[in-house]
Design a protein around this motif. Structure first.
Motif, PDB file in Angstrom:
ATOM      1  N   ILE A 171       0.832  -1.207   0.000  1.00 35.88           N
ATOM      2  CA  ILE A 171       0.000   0.000   0.000  1.00 35.88           C
ATOM      3  C   ILE A 171       0.865   1.256   0.000  1.00 35.88           C
ATOM      4  O   ILE A 171       0.625   2.195  -0.773  1.00 35.88           O
ATOM      5  CB  ILE A 171      -0.940  -0.005   1.219  1.00 35.88           C
ATOM      6  CG1 ILE A 171      -1.905  -1.188   1.138  1.00 35.88           C
ATOM      7  CG2 ILE A 171      -1.716   1.303   1.318  1.00 35.88           C
ATOM      8  CD1 ILE A 171      -2.713  -1.423   2.406  1.00 35.88           C
ATOM      9  N   THR A 172       1.885   1.276   0.846  1.00 31.55           N
ATOM     10  CA  THR A 172       2.739   2.461   0.959  1.00 31.55           C
ATOM     11  C   THR A 172       3.467   2.747  -0.346  1.00 31.55           C
ATOM     12  O   THR A 172       3.585   3.907  -0.769  1.00 31.55           O
ATOM     13  CB  THR A 172       3.761   2.274   2.089  1.00 31.55           C
ATOM     14  OG1 THR A 172       3.079   1.968   3.305  1.00 31.55           O
ATOM     15  CG2 THR A 172       4.590   3.526   2.283  1.00 31.55           C
ATOM     16  N   SER A 173       3.976   1.714  -0.998  1.00 32.81           N
ATOM     17  CA  SER A 173       4.682   1.917  -2.267  1.00 32.81           C
ATOM     18  C   SER A 173       3.735   2.448  -3.337  1.00 32.81           C
ATOM     19  O   SER A 173       4.109   3.305  -4.144  1.00 32.81           O
ATOM     20  CB  SER A 173       5.320   0.610  -2.734  1.00 32.81           C
ATOM     21  OG  SER A 173       4.331  -0.360  -3.010  1.00 32.81           O
ATOM     22  N   ALA A 174       2.493   1.953  -3.341  1.00 30.15           N
ATOM     23  CA  ALA A 174       1.513   2.428  -4.317  1.00 30.15           C
ATOM     24  C   ALA A 174       1.203   3.914  -4.109  1.00 30.15           C
ATOM     25  O   ALA A 174       1.040   4.672  -5.069  1.00 30.15           O
ATOM     26  CB  ALA A 174       0.234   1.606  -4.210  1.00 30.15           C
ATOM     27  N   ILE A 175       1.135   4.338  -2.846  1.00 34.11           N
ATOM     28  CA  ILE A 175       0.881   5.751  -2.547  1.00 34.11           C
ATOM     29  C   ILE A 175       2.028   6.610  -3.066  1.00 34.11           C
ATOM     30  O   ILE A 175       1.810   7.710  -3.607  1.00 34.11           O
ATOM     31  CB  ILE A 175       0.678   5.937  -1.034  1.00 34.11           C
ATOM     32  CG1 ILE A 175      -0.626   5.256  -0.590  1.00 34.11           C
ATOM     33  CG2 ILE A 175       0.653   7.417  -0.664  1.00 34.11           C
ATOM     34  CD1 ILE A 175      -0.820   5.234   0.913  1.00 34.11           C
ATOM     35  N   SER A 176       3.269   6.126  -2.946  1.00 34.46           N
ATOM     36  CA  SER A 176       4.411   6.881  -3.458  1.00 34.46           C
ATOM     37  C   SER A 176       4.403   6.929  -4.986  1.00 34.46           C
ATOM     38  O   SER A 176       4.753   7.951  -5.583  1.00 34.46           O
ATOM     39  CB  SER A 176       5.723   6.252  -2.957  1.00 34.46           C
ATOM     40  OG  SER A 176       5.855   6.401  -1.556  1.00 34.46           O
ATOM     41  N   MET A 177       4.026   5.823  -5.638  1.00 31.69           N
ATOM     42  CA  MET A 177       3.901   5.834  -7.099  1.00 31.69           C
ATOM     43  C   MET A 177       2.840   6.836  -7.542  1.00 31.69           C
ATOM     44  O   MET A 177       3.041   7.604  -8.499  1.00 31.69           O
ATOM     45  CB  MET A 177       3.539   4.434  -7.606  1.00 31.69           C
ATOM     46  CG  MET A 177       4.614   3.386  -7.447  1.00 31.69           C
ATOM     47  SD  MET A 177       4.059   1.782  -8.109  1.00 31.69           S
ATOM     48  CE  MET A 177       5.304   0.679  -7.464  1.00 31.69           C
ATOM     49  N   ALA A 178       1.713   6.827  -6.838  1.00 31.45           N
ATOM     50  CA  ALA A 178       0.632   7.756  -7.172  1.00 31.45           C
ATOM     51  C   ALA A 178       1.075   9.202  -6.960  1.00 31.45           C
ATOM     52  O   ALA A 178       0.685  10.113  -7.719  1.00 31.45           O
ATOM     53  CB  ALA A 178      -0.600   7.452  -6.329  1.00 31.45           C
ATOM     54  N   ALA A 179       1.903   9.434  -5.938  1.00 37.53           N
ATOM     55  CA  ALA A 179       2.388  10.790  -5.665  1.00 37.53           C
ATOM     56  C   ALA A 179       3.227  11.313  -6.823  1.00 37.53           C
ATOM     57  O   ALA A 179       3.159  12.505  -7.168  1.00 37.53           O
ATOM     58  CB  ALA A 179       3.199  10.799  -4.371  1.00 37.53           C
ATOM     59  N   ILE A 180       4.029  10.437  -7.434  1.00 36.06           N
ATOM     60  CA  ILE A 180       4.836  10.854  -8.590  1.00 36.06           C
ATOM     61  C   ILE A 180       3.925  11.243  -9.752  1.00 36.06           C
ATOM     62  O   ILE A 180       4.140  12.266 -10.419  1.00 36.06           O
ATOM     63  CB  ILE A 180       5.801   9.726  -9.008  1.00 36.06           C
ATOM     64  CG1 ILE A 180       6.827   9.478  -7.901  1.00 36.06           C
ATOM     65  CG2 ILE A 180       6.488  10.060 -10.323  1.00 36.06           C
ATOM     66  CD1 ILE A 180       7.764   8.314  -8.172  1.00 36.06           C
ATOM     67  N   LYS A 181       2.891  10.453 -10.000  1.00 35.87           N
ATOM     68  CA  LYS A 181       1.967  10.762 -11.090  1.00 35.87           C
ATOM     69  C   LYS A 181       1.219  12.060 -10.817  1.00 35.87           C
ATOM     70  O   LYS A 181       1.040  12.898 -11.716  1.00 35.87           O
ATOM     71  CB  LYS A 181       0.974   9.612 -11.279  1.00 35.87           C
ATOM     72  CG  LYS A 181       0.048   9.817 -12.471  1.00 35.87           C
ATOM     73  CD  LYS A 181      -0.797   8.585 -12.742  1.00 35.87           C
ATOM     74  CE  LYS A 181      -1.680   8.805 -13.976  1.00 35.87           C
ATOM     75  NZ  LYS A 181      -2.499   7.611 -14.274  1.00 35.87           N
ATOM     76  N   ARG A 182       0.778  12.266  -9.589  1.00 37.14           N
ATOM     77  CA  ARG A 182       0.065  13.502  -9.240  1.00 37.14           C
ATOM     78  C   ARG A 182       0.980  14.716  -9.384  1.00 37.14           C
ATOM     79  O   ARG A 182       0.556  15.781  -9.831  1.00 37.14           O
ATOM     80  CB  ARG A 182      -0.457  13.419  -7.815  1.00 37.14           C
ATOM     81  CG  ARG A 182      -1.553  12.391  -7.594  1.00 37.14           C
ATOM     82  CD  ARG A 182      -2.129  12.526  -6.200  1.00 37.14           C
ATOM     83  NE  ARG A 182      -2.913  13.754  -6.065  1.00 37.14           N
ATOM     84  CZ  ARG A 182      -3.267  14.282  -4.905  1.00 37.14           C
ATOM     85  NH1 ARG A 182      -2.863  13.717  -3.779  1.00 37.14           N
ATOM     86  NH2 ARG A 182      -3.983  15.370  -4.864  1.00 37.14           N
ATOM     87  N   SER A 183       2.230  14.547  -8.988  1.00 39.24           N
ATOM     88  CA  SER A 183       3.190  15.643  -9.090  1.00 39.24           C
ATOM     89  C   SER A 183       3.342  16.097 -10.537  1.00 39.24           C
ATOM     90  O   SER A 183       3.330  17.299 -10.834  1.00 39.24           O
ATOM     91  CB  SER A 183       4.540  15.187  -8.528  1.00 39.24           C
ATOM     92  OG  SER A 183       5.565  16.051  -8.868  1.00 39.24           O
ATOM     93  N   GLY A 184       3.481  15.132 -11.451  1.00 38.63           N
ATOM     94  CA  GLY A 184       3.583  15.477 -12.876  1.00 38.63           C
ATOM     95  C   GLY A 184       2.322  16.137 -13.385  1.00 38.63           C
ATOM     96  O   GLY A 184       2.370  17.066 -14.204  1.00 38.63           O
ATOM     97  N   CYS A 185       1.173  15.667 -12.909  1.00 35.94           N
ATOM     98  CA  CYS A 185      -0.117  16.247 -13.316  1.00 35.94           C
ATOM     99  C   CYS A 185      -0.221  17.704 -12.867  1.00 35.94           C
ATOM    100  O   CYS A 185      -0.627  18.585 -13.633  1.00 35.94           O
ATOM    101  CB  CYS A 185      -1.255  15.419 -12.738  1.00 35.94           C
ATOM    102  SG  CYS A 185      -2.904  16.100 -13.005  1.00 35.94           S
ATOM    103  N   PHE A 186       0.150  17.974 -11.612  1.00 40.55           N
ATOM    104  CA  PHE A 186       0.114  19.353 -11.111  1.00 40.55           C
ATOM    105  C   PHE A 186       1.054  20.252 -11.911  1.00 40.55           C
ATOM    106  O   PHE A 186       0.745  21.414 -12.177  1.00 40.55           O
ATOM    107  CB  PHE A 186       0.502  19.391  -9.626  1.00 40.55           C
ATOM    108  CG  PHE A 186      -0.567  18.908  -8.698  1.00 40.55           C
ATOM    109  CD1 PHE A 186      -1.847  19.448  -8.751  1.00 40.55           C
ATOM    110  CD2 PHE A 186      -0.309  17.925  -7.757  1.00 40.55           C
ATOM    111  CE1 PHE A 186      -2.840  19.015  -7.887  1.00 40.55           C
ATOM    112  CE2 PHE A 186      -1.288  17.489  -6.890  1.00 40.55           C
ATOM    113  CZ  PHE A 186      -2.563  18.035  -6.957  1.00 40.55           C
ATOM    114  N   HIS A 187       2.203  19.715 -12.289  1.00 42.17           N
ATOM    115  CA  HIS A 187       3.175  20.520 -13.027  1.00 42.17           C
ATOM    116  C   HIS A 187       2.648  20.879 -14.419  1.00 42.17           C
ATOM    117  O   HIS A 187       2.905  21.985 -14.910  1.00 42.17           O
ATOM    118  CB  HIS A 187       4.485  19.731 -13.140  1.00 42.17           C
ATOM    119  CG  HIS A 187       5.606  20.518 -13.736  1.00 42.17           C
ATOM    120  ND1 HIS A 187       6.189  21.605 -13.096  1.00 42.17           N
ATOM    121  CD2 HIS A 187       6.271  20.388 -14.919  1.00 42.17           C
ATOM    122  CE1 HIS A 187       7.146  22.097 -13.860  1.00 42.17           C
ATOM    123  NE2 HIS A 187       7.223  21.374 -14.964  1.00 42.17           N
TER     124      HIS A 187
END
Length: 466
Positions: free
Chosen positions: A123-139
């Motif tokens: 679960i924790t690793s998936a949250i970190s993967m999702a954070a990378i995708k969200r970061s790119g989306c915000f950018h």
């Protein structure tokens, strides 16, 4: 202090299967750092925010000393006192030194905790993967965009990676992965430290206090109590590596004696970990104050420098990939050894022909290992998707297993092995330590139950969203 004890007769030194054991205190230290630092470091600034400037650092130091002390006791119990042969797992050590029902109690506590950790890491690793995708989306789309993503796809990706890595035959071949994971844990911890220092140096005026969050301002009376209990749970769980200590020690060469190498590795591992824990916890609290988030990396947002946050999350993912293997290899070994003992002539279980793999050389392929380990990882992946709030459950398992595995069994095996007389001075203070840690574990478990009850109010299976 003179020890009021009579020394037992220890069996002659015996080494078995020494050719496969090539580990040193360096590789053992890497295993320990990989197992200990984990994702627990991310919540320590929140934990200190609940306890304050005094109780927070003191709790970190106290739990580090307890963990180091009991790990040195456990390291001396790696050999059977009668035969002198090595114990390859925690259960074997308890069986050899205590016997009786203690062995079964240890097995339940150890393997339930190990399974829980692998689910939590998914679960924790998936949250970190999702954070990378969200970061790119915000950018790309701007800070006003929602950029919410479901975590299930990332849990599956992590599971596929672990299916491949789970084919590593045993703990003895895992050193390279632990070294990589340990380096990654240093990397994201240093990034968090750097961002915290920059935040403080930039004029951050976050509100802090000697006692942490303020009742009536930040939290209510009951919230303060439950949050403090949860903070103790996070700190206690952050130091847990006793569940795999004997398994790590079983990889060490016999010269110098493996218990001496293990004690050195434990000292190095716990010291390095404590240094990072205090630095990340204290600087994270200084940066965010009483409003410190549960994951101090997310406190810096998904924005600028977004690329640095992405690197930190990538390091977390790589670290958890290795840490997953450190915790699941004992499970694999236990099941495979049991099946081999039950059906010693079954070719599906027994046969392990050598095959040549490009770049990797000879690999001993075993069909049962492939099927069983793949099935385990798939099951863990499905459970992680069904229970997206499992980190609360993991906290409960960590609090419940901290006492028996980190404190009770090492102390009781030491008392038995050294023939320490009841009610002598050493016997008394060792048992005072056991009772004190039991009280802390019960309180920490109560804090975890409160978190689980809260999560169940909004629970929906297969709907984890970042």
């Amino acid at each position: 202090m003179e020890l009021e004890t009579g020394k037992p007769t220890i069996a002659p030194y015996v080494d078995d299967d020494s050719s496969k054991r090539t580990g040193t205190w360096v590789s053992a230290s890497a295993h320990i750092i990989t197992a200990v630092i984990g994702s627990g470091v991310l919540s320590l600034s929140w934990a200190i925010a609940q306890l304050g400037w005094i109780a927070g650092p003191i709790a970190l130091v106290v739990f580090s000393v307890i963990t180091w002390f009991t790990s040195t006791l456990l390291a001396d119990c790696c050999r059977d006192p009668v035969s002198g042969t090595r114990c390859s797992c925690y259960m074997d050590a308890v069986r050899s030194n205590l016997g009786g029902i203690s062995n079964k109690f240890c097995g339940i506590a150890q393997y339930v905790n190990l399974v829980g950790v692998t689910i939590g890491y998914s679960i924790t690793s998936a949250i970190s993967m999702a954070a990378i995708k969200r970061s790119g989306c915000f950018h790309r789309k701007g800070h006003a965009a929602g950029c919410h993503v479901k975590n299930n796809m990332f849990i599956i990706i992590f599971g596929i990676i672990e299916i491949v890595l789970s084919q590593i035959p045993n703990f003895h071949d895992l050193s390279w992965l632990s070294v990589v994971a340990a380096v990654m844990s240093f990397a994201y911890s240093c990034i968090g430290l750097g961002l915290s220092i920059a935040n403080v140096a930039g004029g951050s005026h976050s509100r802090t206090s000697l006692t942490g969050t303020t009742v009536g301002v930040d939290v209510t009376d009951w919230q303060k109590i439950w949050n403090c209990l949860e903070a103790l749970r996070d700190i206690a769980f952050a130091y847990a590596f006793s569940t795999v200590l004997i398994e790590i020690q079983d990889t060490l060469k016999s010269s110098p004696p493996e218990n001496e190498s293990m004690k050195k590795a434990a000292s190095v591992g716990v010291s390095v970990t404590t240094m990072f824990y205090i630095s990340c916890g204290v600087l994270g609290y200084a940066a965010f104050g009483n409003a410190a988030p549960g994951n101090f990396l997310t406190g810096f947002g998904f924005y600028e420098p977004y690329w640095l946050i992405d690197i930190a999350n990538l390091c977390i993912i790589i670290h958890l990939v290795g840490a997953y293997q450190v915790f699941c290899q004992p499970i694999f070994k236990q099941v495979e050894d049991w099946c081999l003992n039950q059906w010693p002539n079954n070719k599906f279980i027994k046969e392990s022909p050598a095959i040549k793999l490009p770049l990797f050389g000879d690999y001993t392929f075993n069909a049962f290992r492939l099927v069983w380990r793949t099935a385990y990882v798939i099951t863990v992946t499905v459970v992680a998707m069904i229970l997206p709030f499992f980190n609360g459950i993991l906290g409960l398992l960590g609090a419940a297993s901290f006492w028996p595995l980190t404190v009770y069994f090492p102390v009781q095996m030491h008392i038995s092995r050294e023939n320490i007389r009841p009610f002598c001075w050493k016997w008394i203070w060792l048992n005072v330590l056991v009772v004190a840690c039991l009280i802390i574990s019960v309180l920490a478990a109560a804090g975890s139950v409160a978190v689980i009850v809260k999560d169940l109010q909004t629970y929906r299976p297969f709907t984890s969203v970042s």
